[in-house]
Design a protein around this motif. Structure first.
Motif, PDB file in Angstrom:
ATOM      1  N   TYR A  58       0.817  -1.209   0.000  1.00 51.10           N
ATOM      2  CA  TYR A  58       0.000   0.000   0.000  1.00 51.10           C
ATOM      3  C   TYR A  58       0.851   1.261   0.000  1.00 51.10           C
ATOM      4  N   GLN A  59       2.039   1.154   0.553  1.00 51.99           N
ATOM      5  CA  GLN A  59       2.926   2.317   0.591  1.00 51.99           C
ATOM      6  C   GLN A  59       3.324   2.754  -0.822  1.00 51.99           C
ATOM      7  N   SER A  60       3.562   1.807  -1.706  1.00 57.52           N
ATOM      8  CA  SER A  60       3.931   2.178  -3.075  1.00 57.52           C
ATOM      9  C   SER A  60       2.767   2.826  -3.818  1.00 57.52           C
ATOM     10  N   ILE A  61       1.557   2.376  -3.546  1.00 52.37           N
ATOM     11  CA  ILE A  61       0.380   2.990  -4.173  1.00 52.37           C
ATOM     12  C   ILE A  61       0.189   4.413  -3.651  1.00 52.37           C
ATOM     13  N   ILE A  62       0.346   4.587  -2.348  1.00 55.02           N
ATOM     14  CA  ILE A  62       0.221   5.916  -1.748  1.00 55.02           C
ATOM     15  C   ILE A  62       1.296   6.851  -2.300  1.00 55.02           C
ATOM     16  N   ASN A  63       2.538   6.347  -2.416  1.00 54.80           N
ATOM     17  CA  ASN A  63       3.610   7.157  -2.979  1.00 54.80           C
ATOM     18  C   ASN A  63       3.305   7.567  -4.415  1.00 54.80           C
ATOM     19  N   SER A  64       2.764   6.659  -5.213  1.00 55.98           N
ATOM     20  CA  SER A  64       2.410   6.973  -6.602  1.00 55.98           C
ATOM     21  C   SER A  64       1.351   8.061  -6.667  1.00 55.98           C
ATOM     22  N   ILE A  65       0.356   7.972  -5.788  1.00 54.05           N
ATOM     23  CA  ILE A  65      -0.705   8.976  -5.763  1.00 54.05           C
ATOM     24  C   ILE A  65      -0.154  10.332  -5.345  1.00 54.05           C
ATOM     25  N   ILE A  66       0.709  10.348  -4.333  1.00 53.72           N
ATOM     26  CA  ILE A  66       1.293  11.609  -3.859  1.00 53.72           C
ATOM     27  C   ILE A  66       2.162  12.241  -4.941  1.00 53.72           C
ATOM     28  N   TYR A  67       3.026  11.458  -5.574  1.00 55.03           N
ATOM     29  CA  TYR A  67       3.896  11.994  -6.615  1.00 55.03           C
ATOM     30  C   TYR A  67       3.102  12.443  -7.842  1.00 55.03           C
ATOM     31  N   SER A  68       2.028  11.738  -8.162  1.00 56.13           N
ATOM     32  CA  SER A  68       1.183  12.152  -9.286  1.00 56.13           C
ATOM     33  C   SER A  68       0.516  13.491  -8.987  1.00 56.13           C
ATOM     34  N   ALA A  69      -0.020  13.629  -7.793  1.00 56.45           N
ATOM     35  CA  ALA A  69      -0.667  14.889  -7.402  1.00 56.45           C
ATOM     36  C   ALA A  69       0.348  16.028  -7.380  1.00 56.45           C
ATOM     37  N   LEU A  70       1.539  15.745  -6.882  1.00 56.84           N
ATOM     38  CA  LEU A  70       2.590  16.760  -6.848  1.00 56.84           C
ATOM     39  C   LEU A  70       2.987  17.182  -8.266  1.00 56.84           C
ATOM     40  N   GLY A  71       3.133  16.226  -9.152  1.00 54.13           N
ATOM     41  CA  GLY A  71       3.491  16.530 -10.539  1.00 54.13           C
ATOM     42  C   GLY A  71       2.415  17.344 -11.242  1.00 54.13           C
ATOM     43  N   ILE A  72       1.154  16.992 -11.039  1.00 49.60           N
ATOM     44  CA  ILE A  72       0.049  17.735 -11.647  1.00 49.60           C
ATOM     45  C   ILE A  72      -0.003  19.157 -11.100  1.00 49.60           C
ATOM     46  N   ALA A  73       0.207  19.298  -9.797  1.00 51.14           N
ATOM     47  CA  ALA A  73       0.194  20.629  -9.183  1.00 51.14           C
ATOM     48  C   ALA A  73       1.320  21.503  -9.742  1.00 51.14           C
ATOM     49  N   ILE A  74       2.505  20.933  -9.888  1.00 54.84           N
ATOM     50  CA  ILE A  74       3.628  21.697 -10.437  1.00 54.84           C
ATOM     51  C   ILE A  74       3.351  22.068 -11.894  1.00 54.84           C
ATOM     52  N   LEU A  75       2.756  21.183 -12.649  1.00 54.96           N
ATOM     53  CA  LEU A  75       2.425  21.473 -14.048  1.00 54.96           C
ATOM     54  C   LEU A  75       1.412  22.611 -14.145  1.00 54.96           C
ATOM     55  N   ILE A  76       0.420  22.608 -13.276  1.00 54.44           N
ATOM     56  CA  ILE A  76      -0.586  23.676 -13.267  1.00 54.44           C
ATOM     57  C   ILE A  76       0.056  25.005 -12.884  1.00 54.44           C
ATOM     58  N   VAL A  77       0.935  24.979 -11.883  1.00 54.58           N
ATOM     59  CA  VAL A  77       1.632  26.199 -11.467  1.00 54.58           C
ATOM     60  C   VAL A  77       2.489  26.736 -12.610  1.00 54.58           C
ATOM     61  N   ALA A  78       3.159  25.865 -13.335  1.00 58.16           N
ATOM     62  CA  ALA A  78       3.991  26.300 -14.458  1.00 58.16           C
ATOM     63  C   ALA A  78       3.131  26.947 -15.547  1.00 58.16           C
ATOM     64  N   PHE A  79       1.981  26.365 -15.830  1.00 53.70           N
ATOM     65  CA  PHE A  79       1.098  26.934 -16.861  1.00 53.70           C
ATOM     66  C   PHE A  79       0.549  28.287 -16.415  1.00 53.70           C
ATOM     67  N   VAL A  80       0.182  28.399 -15.138  1.00 52.15           N
ATOM     68  CA  VAL A  80      -0.322  29.671 -14.616  1.00 52.15           C
ATOM     69  C   VAL A  80       0.776  30.731 -14.663  1.00 52.15           C
ATOM     70  N   LEU A  81       2.016  30.337 -14.357  1.00 54.12           N
ATOM     71  CA  LEU A  81       3.128  31.280 -14.451  1.00 54.12           C
ATOM     72  C   LEU A  81       3.317  31.800 -15.872  1.00 54.12           C
ATOM     73  N   VAL A  82       3.178  30.934 -16.838  1.00 61.46           N
ATOM     74  CA  VAL A  82       3.290  31.367 -18.234  1.00 61.46           C
ATOM     75  C   VAL A  82       2.160  32.338 -18.565  1.00 61.46           C
ATOM     76  N   GLU A  83       0.961  32.066 -18.072  1.00 55.43           N
ATOM     77  CA  GLU A  83      -0.167  32.977 -18.286  1.00 55.43           C
ATOM     78  C   GLU A  83       0.111  34.343 -17.668  1.00 55.43           C
TER      79      GLU A  83
END
Length: 67
Positions: A2-27
């Motif tokens: 379960y720890q690996s699944i939780i880590n995958s979810i956390i890293y996915s959410a972190l990556g999506i958040a950083i991608l959104i922040v990068a797009f907003v910065l470009v805007e």
């Protein structure tokens, strides 16, 4: 197990958040041009492709930084 699944979810959410922040910065950094408006209302296909490549390249950088 379960720890690996939780880590995958956390890293996915972190990556999506950083991608959104990068797009907003470009805007924010391009005040003359509203990327979303250009793509959706004016149907600017070249800008859509550029934005897609930008998001893909940032996603690759985020993925390689996380791993």
């Amino acid at each position: 197990m379960y720890q690996s699944i939780i880590n995958s979810i956390i890293y996915s959410a972190l990556g999506i958040a950083i991608l959104i922040v990068a797009f907003v910065l470009v805007e924010i950094l391009t005040p003359k041009h509203n990327i979303r408006k250009e793509i959706l209302e004016h149907k600017n296909m070249a800008l859509a492709v550029l934005a897609g490549f930008f998001m893909l390249s940032v996603a690759i950088i985020i993925a390689s930084a996380i791993h």
